[in-house]
Design a protein around this motif. Structure first.
Motif, short mmCIF file in Angstrom:
data_model
loop_
_atom_site.label_atom_id
_atom_site.label_comp_id
_atom_site.label_asym_id
_atom_site.label_seq_id
_atom_site.Cartn_x
_atom_site.Cartn_y
_atom_site.Cartn_z
N PRO A 1 0.82 -1.36 -0.09
CA PRO A 1 0.12 0.01 0.21
C PRO A 1 0.83 1.27 -0.14
CG PRO A 1 -0.12 -0.99 2.21
CD PRO A 1 0.66 -1.71 1.37
N SER A 2 1.54 1.59 -1.13
CA SER A 2 2.41 2.72 -1.39
C SER A 2 1.48 3.91 -1.33
CB SER A 2 3.12 2.60 -2.42
OG SER A 2 2.21 2.63 -3.80
N LEU A 3 2.13 5.09 -0.85
CA LEU A 3 1.49 6.25 -1.11
C LEU A 3 0.62 6.59 -2.22
CD1 LEU A 3 0.51 9.04 0.39
CD2 LEU A 3 2.87 10.00 -0.25
N GLU A 4 1.48 6.38 -3.63
CA GLU A 4 0.93 6.58 -4.80
C GLU A 4 -0.37 5.69 -5.11
OE1 GLU A 4 2.52 6.36 -9.47
OE2 GLU A 4 3.40 5.28 -7.91
N LEU A 5 -0.37 4.31 -4.70
CA LEU A 5 -1.42 3.45 -4.61
C LEU A 5 -2.50 4.00 -3.93
CD1 LEU A 5 -2.86 1.15 -5.79
CD2 LEU A 5 -1.84 -0.04 -3.82
N LEU B 1 -8.13 6.89 -3.34
CA LEU B 1 -8.69 7.98 -2.81
C LEU B 1 -9.34 8.68 -3.94
CD1 LEU B 1 -6.73 8.93 0.19
CD2 LEU B 1 -8.97 7.89 0.23
N ARG B 2 -8.55 9.03 -5.09
CA ARG B 2 -9.19 9.89 -6.07
C ARG B 2 -10.09 8.84 -6.74
NH1 ARG B 2 -3.43 11.43 -6.94
NH2 ARG B 2 -3.37 13.48 -5.98
N GLN C 1 -2.79 -2.95 -9.76
CA GLN C 1 -1.78 -4.08 -9.38
C GLN C 1 -0.36 -3.51 -10.03
OE1 GLN C 1 -1.69 -7.86 -12.00
NE2 GLN C 1 -0.99 -8.61 -9.99
N ALA C 2 -0.55 -2.64 -10.88
CA ALA C 2 0.88 -1.88 -11.56
C ALA C 2 1.33 -1.25 -10.49
CB ALA C 2 0.40 -1.24 -12.92
N LEU C 3 0.37 -0.42 -9.58
CA LEU C 3 0.89 0.45 -8.70
C LEU C 3 1.66 0.02 -7.49
CD1 LEU C 3 -1.68 3.43 -9.15
CD2 LEU C 3 0.85 3.49 -9.75
#
Length: 142
Positions: free
Chosen positions: A64-68, A73-74, A127-129
């Protein structure tokens, strides 16, 4: 007196109208494979109300990275209804719940298809993120 048997009968009827037969069905729980995802329908009640929850596991065991998390959330602001859910065991799902007391066919049909489509449309991107396994990957292993 429980209202669940009546709701279960109605859901079974609606699934028949949609020409769908669950891969697994037991006590108000139905599972369907859709593309690279699996949709689960569960029935429950609280007080005088019954509910139909449509949920789809999108990813398991991901990072669960920040980017993911920002992307999730978006996406929650973009979907028409329902929401992405992140559980403590790093499982990501998409879910929508309907009131079952006066459930009609069109609402049931559209919600089931919407949850399936959103999950199938976004699981590869997410999944890519974050890595992890899509529902179809987990099923292939078992």
């Amino acid at each position: 007196m429980s209202r669940l048997p009546k709701l279960e009968e109605l859901v079974t009827q609606y699934l028949g109208q949609m020409n769908l037969s669950p891969e697994h069905s037991e006590d108000g729980l139905y599972l369907f494979k859709y593309g690279s995802t699996v949709v689960m329908i569960s029935l429950f009640e609280e007080a005088d109300d019954t509910y139909v929850r449509f949920a789809s596991v999108m990813l398991k065991d991901f990072e669960p990275s920040l980017e993911l998390l920002q992307r999730i959330l978006r996406l929650n602001t973009e979907v028409l209804f329902g929401s992405f859910l992140l559980f403590e065991d790093d499982t990501l799902s998409f879910s929508a719940t309907l009131l079952g007391n006066q459930l009609d066919y069109e609402e049931f049909d559209k919600t089931l298809r919407y949850v399936a489509k959103i999950s199938d449309d976004y699981d590869d991107e997410l999944q890519a993120l974050g890595g992890g396994q899509r529902a179809v990957d987990v099923l292939q292993e078992s």
